[in-house]
Enzyme design. Structure first.
Site, PDB file in Angstrom:
ATOM      1  N   ASP A  96       0.822  -1.222   0.000  1.00  0.00           N
ATOM      2  CA  ASP A  96       0.000   0.000   0.000  1.00  0.00           C
ATOM      3  C   ASP A  96       0.849   1.263   0.000  1.00  0.00           C
ATOM      4  OD1 ASP A  96      -2.387  -1.377   0.059  1.00  0.00           O
ATOM      5  OD2 ASP A  96      -2.617  -1.268   2.244  1.00  0.00           O
ATOM      6  N   ARG A 107       0.629   3.634  17.239  1.00  0.00           N
ATOM      7  CA  ARG A 107       0.231   4.688  16.300  1.00  0.00           C
ATOM      8  C   ARG A 107       0.467   6.103  16.810  1.00  0.00           C
ATOM      9  NH1 ARG A 107       0.871   0.898  13.331  1.00  0.00           N
ATOM     10  NH2 ARG A 107      -0.652   0.127  11.848  1.00  0.00           N
ATOM     11  N   ASP A 125      -6.700   2.809  12.587  1.00  0.00           N
ATOM     12  CA  ASP A 125      -5.404   3.492  12.541  1.00  0.00           C
ATOM     13  C   ASP A 125      -5.494   4.898  11.948  1.00  0.00           C
ATOM     14  OD1 ASP A 125      -4.091   1.480  13.853  1.00  0.00           O
ATOM     15  OD2 ASP A 125      -3.650   0.367  12.022  1.00  0.00           O
ATOM     16  N   SER A 165      -3.270  -9.808   6.533  1.00  0.00           N
ATOM     17  CA  SER A 165      -2.697  -8.481   6.733  1.00  0.00           C
ATOM     18  C   SER A 165      -2.128  -8.487   8.147  1.00  0.00           C
ATOM     19  CB  SER A 165      -3.798  -7.432   6.594  1.00  0.00           C
ATOM     20  OG  SER A 165      -3.407  -6.263   7.260  1.00  0.00           O
TER      21      SER A 165
HETATM   22  N1  ARG Z   1      -7.630  -3.970  15.255  1.00  0.00           N
HETATM   23  C1  ARG Z   1      -6.370  -3.693  15.810  1.00  0.00           C
HETATM   24  C2  ARG Z   1      -6.285  -2.284  16.324  1.00  0.00           C
HETATM   25  O1  ARG Z   1      -7.029  -1.476  15.893  1.00  0.00           O
HETATM   26  C3  ARG Z   1      -5.213  -4.042  14.928  1.00  0.00           C
HETATM   27  C4  ARG Z   1      -5.210  -3.528  13.520  1.00  0.00           C
HETATM   28  C5  ARG Z   1      -3.919  -3.953  12.890  1.00  0.00           C
HETATM   29  N2  ARG Z   1      -3.780  -3.830  11.494  1.00  0.00           N
HETATM   30  C6  ARG Z   1      -3.520  -4.868  10.638  1.00  0.00           C
HETATM   31  N3  ARG Z   1      -3.222  -4.581   9.423  1.00  0.00           N
HETATM   32  N4  ARG Z   1      -3.566  -6.103  11.003  1.00  0.00           N
HETATM   33  O2  ARG Z   1      -5.515  -1.937  17.157  1.00  0.00           O
END
Ligand code: ARG
Length: 406
Positions: free
Chosen positions: A15, A95, A124, A176
């Site tokens: 991406d 993040r 995110d 992912s």
């Molecule tokens: N759902 C989790 C969070 O919001 C993890 C998201 C992680 N992203 C991924 N591409 N697996 O903290």
């Protein structure tokens, strides 16, 4: 004169690689990418050549591991922050630190815009954008994945090939994955069907508890003011300690999670997590708090833990309330020092021993043996007064015939 500069949050994945090229075609701006190292095991070498070949003028790689653990992860650990009671939030905690890195880079490079590679339905984007708006309200934010023309991974790959973007097509990994020192999040593919258990190949750092060693393993963790400092009597750096616990815990199948969770945008998603160190440290820290915190503080803190977990998940790290609640947590940690001994066996954790100089556990008061020092007779007066309001309510209701004695 071209005076726009765009700072791109770059991970090295498909991406963000496609995004660099796409931005360079759409905007008359200089593109600078920045990658934060939070301990992801993914290949960080070779990113520079790749990104410079894709249209960026500069590539920055910043090692944030130490800061991540000491200023971010330990805060969440001391807060007892587990989203929806379970998820230790590796991604969510990382993040805001990346948002800070993006803002600092924008300022030092004189850029007016930040671009990130989050989708329109994830959490995110919230963490990045709320963080950036709070830290540097003057910056513009671009989120190409919410607006660009590509509808699938295949279309992105096609664009990458057409534009000579060097991409590593992983051997058909259907998932992912987001990883850092505090844990791994795995989604997509077959995992999107919550009626099916996760296939074994979804897991990256833990073994199936069923095939974990038949011998259990015991470790001791020493905390100082709520932060883990010693593992098995050895003083380790925060990074070493977390890496070591991930390794030992992973070997015993500790820290696997399969969750349905509520995202900020209102949808439910199915997530698989692996977080051996986080699972062990949260368990040990909580156990120590049970020993040293007084009843009222302990009970009150449970509600605060939940609020803090929701705030971290919801991207509210740099807010006044988060700071204020953090001060509360910090003051509760004054006496959270001591040793917890834990046994790991086939995916389970058992606490074998807890010890602290600040322990409020008093065997003479707790014992049911002859050494008992508790004043049983005093309980009589205590209960007369403690139950008085409820006795009064019932007396009034009965005299009004609102209810009969039961
Ligand atoms: N759902 C989790 C969070 O919001 C993890 C998201 C992680 N992203 C991924 N591409 N697996 O903290």
């Amino acid at each position: 004169m071209k005076n726009n500069k765009i700072i791109v949050a770059y991970s090295g994945g498909l991406d963000t690689s496609v995004m660099v090229k796409w931005l360079s075609q759409k905007y008359d701006a200089e593109i600078i990418t920045v990658t934060g190292n939070l301990g992801q095991k993914e290949e960080l070498d070779g990113l520079q050549e790749k990104v410079l070949a894709t249209g960026a003028s500069k590539f920055l790689l910043v090692d944030l591991q130490e800061e991540f653990i000491t200023n971010y992860v330990w805060k969440a650990l001391k807060a007892g922050a587990l989203y929806e009671g379970v998820y230790p939030m590796a991604t969510s905690i990382g993040r805001p630190l990346l948002a800070k890195l993006l803002v600092e880079t924008a300022i030092s490079e004189g850029a007016d815009t930040i671009a990130h590679g989050c989708t329109g339905k994830g959490n995110d984007q919230v963490r990045f954008e709320v963080g950036i708006q709070t830290l540097a309200p003057h910056l513009n934010i671009l989120a190409p994945l919410r607006t660009w023309e590509f509808k699938s991974r295949e279309e992105e790959i096609e664009f990458a090939i057409k534009n000579n973007i060097p991409i590593k097509i992983k051997k058909d990994s259907p998932y992912s994955i987001d990883e850092n020192l505090w844990g791994i999040a795995i989604e997509c593919g077959i995992l999107e069907d919550p009626t099916l258990p996760p296939p074994e190949d979804a897991f990256q750092i833990t073994v199936d508890p069923k095939v974990a060693p038949d011998e259990s393993e015991t470790i001791s963790i020493d905390f100082e003011k709520g932060e883990p400092v010693y593992l098995n009597g050895n003083k380790l750096s925060p990074i070493e300690l977390v890496n070591e616990l991930n390794q030992i815990g992973g070997k015993h199948g500790i820290g696997r999670m399969d969750l349905i969770e509520n995202r900020v945008v209102g949808i439910k998603s199915r997530e698989i997590y692996e977080a051996p160190a986080a699972t062990i440290l949260h368990k040990a820290h909580y156990e120590l708090e049970k020993l040293v915190l007084d009843k009222d503080t302990f009970r009150f803190k449970q509600n605060i833990s939940n609020t803090i977990a929701n705030m971290i998940y919801d991207g509210l790290w740099f807010t006044p309330l988060f700071k204020a609640l953090g001060s509360f947590v910090e003051s509760t940690q004054e006496n959270v020092s001591g040793e917890i001994i834990i046994e790991m066996y086939k995916g389970t954790l058992s606490v074998l021993s807890r010890h602290s100089e600040h322990s409020l556990y008093n065997k003479e008061l707790a014992t049911y043996s002859a050494e008992d020092a508790f004043d049983h007779k005093a309980a009589e007066g205590f209960l007369k007064i403690y139950g008085l309001p409820f006795k009064t309510i019932s007396q009034v209701e009965m005299s009004n015939k609102q209810r009969i004695p039961t």
